[in-house]
Design a protein around this motif. Structure first.
Motif, mmCIF file in Angstrom:
data_model
loop_
_atom_site.group_PDB
_atom_site.id
_atom_site.type_symbol
_atom_site.label_atom_id
_atom_site.label_comp_id
_atom_site.label_asym_id
_atom_site.label_seq_id
_atom_site.Cartn_x
_atom_site.Cartn_y
_atom_site.Cartn_z
ATOM 1 N N GLU A 45 0.827 -1.202 0.000
ATOM 2 C CA GLU A 45 0.000 0.000 0.000
ATOM 3 C C GLU A 45 0.859 1.248 0.000
ATOM 4 O OE1 GLU A 45 -2.409 0.381 3.480
ATOM 5 O OE2 GLU A 45 -0.703 0.360 4.857
ATOM 6 N N CYS A 222 -2.197 -1.687 -3.609
ATOM 7 C CA CYS A 222 -3.457 -1.024 -3.297
ATOM 8 C C CYS A 222 -3.171 0.318 -2.652
ATOM 9 C CB CYS A 222 -4.303 -1.888 -2.369
ATOM 10 S SG CYS A 222 -3.502 -2.254 -0.787
ATOM 11 N N SER A 223 -4.205 1.145 -2.547
ATOM 12 C CA SER A 223 -4.072 2.418 -1.849
ATOM 13 C C SER A 223 -4.343 2.268 -0.365
ATOM 14 C CB SER A 223 -5.024 3.454 -2.454
ATOM 15 O OG SER A 223 -6.364 3.000 -2.385
ATOM 16 N N GLU A 224 -5.162 1.275 0.002
ATOM 17 C CA GLU A 224 -5.467 1.014 1.404
ATOM 18 C C GLU A 224 -5.635 -0.483 1.610
ATOM 19 O OE1 GLU A 224 -8.677 2.320 4.877
ATOM 20 O OE2 GLU A 224 -8.811 3.141 2.841
ATOM 21 N N ARG A 231 0.911 -6.098 5.542
ATOM 22 C CA ARG A 231 1.043 -4.828 4.839
ATOM 23 C C ARG A 231 2.495 -4.391 4.667
ATOM 24 N NH1 ARG A 231 -3.024 -1.057 8.110
ATOM 25 N NH2 ARG A 231 -2.376 -2.440 9.797
ATOM 26 N N THR A 233 4.194 -0.924 3.398
ATOM 27 C CA THR A 233 3.804 0.457 3.104
ATOM 28 C C THR A 233 4.946 1.202 2.446
ATOM 29 O OG1 THR A 233 2.347 0.455 5.032
ATOM 30 C CG2 THR A 233 2.898 2.591 4.083
#
Length: 351
Positions: A45, A222-224, A231, A233
């Motif tokens: 993300e 993904c964006s979120e 995850r 980031t």
């Protein structure tokens, strides 16, 4: 029987240690360290331009990293890029593996099955009778379509529907079905939640969870990220941080240098090279090369190009005076940049 068992999807473990990729204008991503077990759902993300797609392509053997190492299914990157490409597959990635809007759904599926048989099939499979090869191709297509949850009968013109007439979620399912025809151990999907409603986004993540539960390791940009995914980031201008799924141990997936420092109950992200200087119990972020000179025991915050060195000269504060013989310069080599990610993608070409 044994050969069929070997062809069943089984996930590939993904391990990264200080993984980074640098383009002509800066780092696309760097200092990525995490570990994902076989059959894990890993969400990459971050905002657009933060190196998400570059990281996805590097972990699937499509882009060559510049620092650190990674292993996919025991295959070392960047040394074994070709081998990693054979056990991984891409969903739709703009500029790399795109759906042709003029093709129908059936044409895309048949073409991918033919390519799979031609380039990835065994010699024994090529020597089979045409009817037997056609039956095998149909079985693979049906298996992939079912796993991707693509209902051909529900499309406007069935399997003769053109890609340009598909809804966003249907196009995503088709791209995943095409990737699953090769029965990959690692599936990579770009822009998972792009232009999806809340209901469609929930369906997309439910699909990826089902694929991971069936044994295929899934990397999804993904964006979120959903809460149950592991995850990774990416943030433009900083390092990449890794966080495990909610049910995984908090310390999993990071090296000692990349773990988040915890002070006074608050977690603060800091890179090894750019750790914050601490003065009077307060953590302050400063770059290593361009740290402000400390005067009278007081540390001052500021960027490399805005911070002035403290001096003993009179006629102003330390923040307003520049040290004799020193010039503040901008250092972008240690930061991930949108330009770096764009350059790296531009050099990729078609996989």
């Amino acid at each position: 029987m044994g050969a069929e068992t070997e062809e069943q999807p089984h996930g590939a473990a993904v391990v990264a240690d200080g993984f980074g990729l640098k383009g002509p204008r800066g780092w696309a991503f760097r200092e990525v360290s995490f570990r994902a077990e076989p059959g894990a759902l890993v969400a990459i993300e971050g905002p657009s331009g933060s190196g998400r797609t570059c990281l996805l392509l590097a972990l699937t053997g499509r882009m060559k990293a510049k620092e650190g190492t990674a292993e996919v299914g025991g295959l070392l990157l960047p040394r074994k890029m070709a081998a990693v490409r054979r056990i991984s597959a891409l969903g739709q990635v703009p500029g790399v593996s795109e759906l042709d809007p003029a093709f129908t759904v059936a044409e895309h599926l048949r073409e991918r099955a033919l390519l799979q048989r031609r380039f990835d099939g065994s010699v024994r499979a090529l020597l089979r009778r045409p009817a037997e090869r056609a039956a095998t191709a149909r079985a693979r297509i049906e298996e992939a379509v079912a796993a991707a949850g693509l209902d051909l009968d529900a499309l406007p013109k069935g399997e003769r529907t053109s890609v340009r007439d598909l809804e966003r979620l249907e196009a995503l399912r088709l791209s995943i079905a095409l990737a699953l025809i090769g029965r990959p151990r690692l599936l990579a999907v770009d822009d998972t939640d792009l232009k999806l409603s809340d209901a469609d986004r929930a369906e997309a993540w439910a699909l990826l969870r089902s694929l991971a539960a069936a044994g295929t390791t899934v990397l999804a940009v993904c964006s979120e990220a959903p809460e149950d995914a592991q995850r990774i980031t990416t943030l433009s201008g900083t390092r990449t941080t890794a966080a495990p799924a909610t049910e995984a141990p908090a310390a999993e997936g990071g090296t000692a240098e990349d773990r988040t420092a915890e002070e006074d109950g608050t977690a603060q992200d800091r890179t090894t090279k750019d750790r914050a200087a601490e003065a009077d119990g307060t953590a302050q972020d400063r770059t290593t090369k361009d740290r402000a000179a400390e005067a009278d025991g007081t540390a001052e915050d500021g960027s490399a190009e805005d911070r002035t060195a403290g001096a003993t000269a009179s006629g102003g504060t330390a923040a307003d005076r520049t040290a004799v013989g020193e010039t503040a310069t901008e250092d972008t080599t240690d930061a991930t940049t949108e330009e770096g990610a764009a350059d790296a993608l531009a050099e990729t070409g078609r996989a």
